[in-house]
Design a protein around this motif. Structure first.
Motif, PDB file in Angstrom:
ATOM      1  N   HIS A   7       0.861  -1.188   0.000  1.00 59.60           N
ATOM      2  CA  HIS A   7       0.000   0.000   0.000  1.00 59.60           C
ATOM      3  C   HIS A   7       0.891   1.230   0.000  1.00 59.60           C
ATOM      4  O   HIS A   7       1.915   1.270   0.673  1.00 59.60           O
ATOM      5  CB  HIS A   7      -0.903   0.008   1.234  1.00 59.60           C
ATOM      6  CG  HIS A   7      -1.849   1.161   1.270  1.00 59.60           C
ATOM      7  ND1 HIS A   7      -2.945   1.238   0.463  1.00 59.60           N
ATOM      8  CD2 HIS A   7      -1.841   2.299   2.006  1.00 59.60           C
ATOM      9  CE1 HIS A   7      -3.584   2.372   0.696  1.00 59.60           C
ATOM     10  NE2 HIS A   7      -2.927   3.028   1.638  1.00 59.60           N
ATOM     11  N   TRP A   8       0.471   2.223  -0.761  1.00 60.24           N
ATOM     12  CA  TRP A   8       1.227   3.466  -0.833  1.00 60.24           C
ATOM     13  C   TRP A   8       0.247   4.622  -0.781  1.00 60.24           C
ATOM     14  O   TRP A   8      -0.748   4.644  -1.502  1.00 60.24           O
ATOM     15  CB  TRP A   8       2.031   3.498  -2.131  1.00 60.24           C
ATOM     16  CG  TRP A   8       2.902   4.692  -2.279  1.00 60.24           C
ATOM     17  CD1 TRP A   8       3.910   5.087  -1.467  1.00 60.24           C
ATOM     18  CD2 TRP A   8       2.852   5.653  -3.331  1.00 60.24           C
ATOM     19  NE1 TRP A   8       4.501   6.224  -1.931  1.00 60.24           N
ATOM     20  CE2 TRP A   8       3.854   6.597  -3.104  1.00 60.24           C
ATOM     21  CE3 TRP A   8       2.056   5.801  -4.458  1.00 60.24           C
ATOM     22  CZ2 TRP A   8       4.081   7.670  -3.927  1.00 60.24           C
ATOM     23  CZ3 TRP A   8       2.294   6.877  -5.285  1.00 60.24           C
ATOM     24  CH2 TRP A   8       3.303   7.801  -5.007  1.00 60.24           C
ATOM     25  N   HIS A   9       0.487   5.582   0.100  1.00 62.59           N
ATOM     26  CA  HIS A   9      -0.392   6.738   0.263  1.00 62.59           C
ATOM     27  C   HIS A   9       0.460   8.002   0.094  1.00 62.59           C
ATOM     28  O   HIS A   9       1.260   8.336   0.963  1.00 62.59           O
ATOM     29  CB  HIS A   9      -1.038   6.705   1.656  1.00 62.59           C
ATOM     30  CG  HIS A   9      -1.990   7.822   1.896  1.00 62.59           C
ATOM     31  ND1 HIS A   9      -3.257   7.851   1.376  1.00 62.59           N
ATOM     32  CD2 HIS A   9      -1.851   8.973   2.593  1.00 62.59           C
ATOM     33  CE1 HIS A   9      -3.855   8.961   1.745  1.00 62.59           C
ATOM     34  NE2 HIS A   9      -3.020   9.659   2.481  1.00 62.59           N
TER      35      HIS A   9
END
Length: 99
Positions: A7-9
């Motif tokens: 996951h990348w935010h």
């Protein structure tokens, strides 16, 4: 070692480059007419950004473009900068190269 990103935010922010020295801690990042931050929008607009641009004068003062146009349109303005009362002349904004 193998790394798998699950996951990348990403987060970003922006600021108008008003030419003010941020290292000196200047807090004059508000429109001199409406007193709203440059990153905000003038009272006439709903969204900040390119739809509510800034305008620079040869006197080096900066305003929301809509605020200045409304000010210049009044008889009391006498076509003068609201900060120093010199005749308003729009400056060509020169973008500094990235450091």
């Amino acid at each position: 070692m193998k790394v798998v990103v699950k996951h990348w935010h990403a987060v970003a922010s922006w600021r108008w480059d008003t030419g003010a020295d941020q290292a000196a801690g200047e807090e004059d990042d508000v429109c001199g007419i409406c007193r709203v931050a440059y990153e905000g929008c003038c009272p006439s607009c709903k969204m900040p950004g390119d739809d509510c641009p800034l305008i620079w004068g040869e006197c080096t003062h900066v305003f929301h473009m809509h605020c200045l146009l409304k000010w210049i349109g009044t008889a009391a303005s006498k076509q003068q900068c609201p900060m120093d009362r010199r005749t308003w002349v729009t400056a060509e904004r020169k973008v500094a190269p990235p450091a």
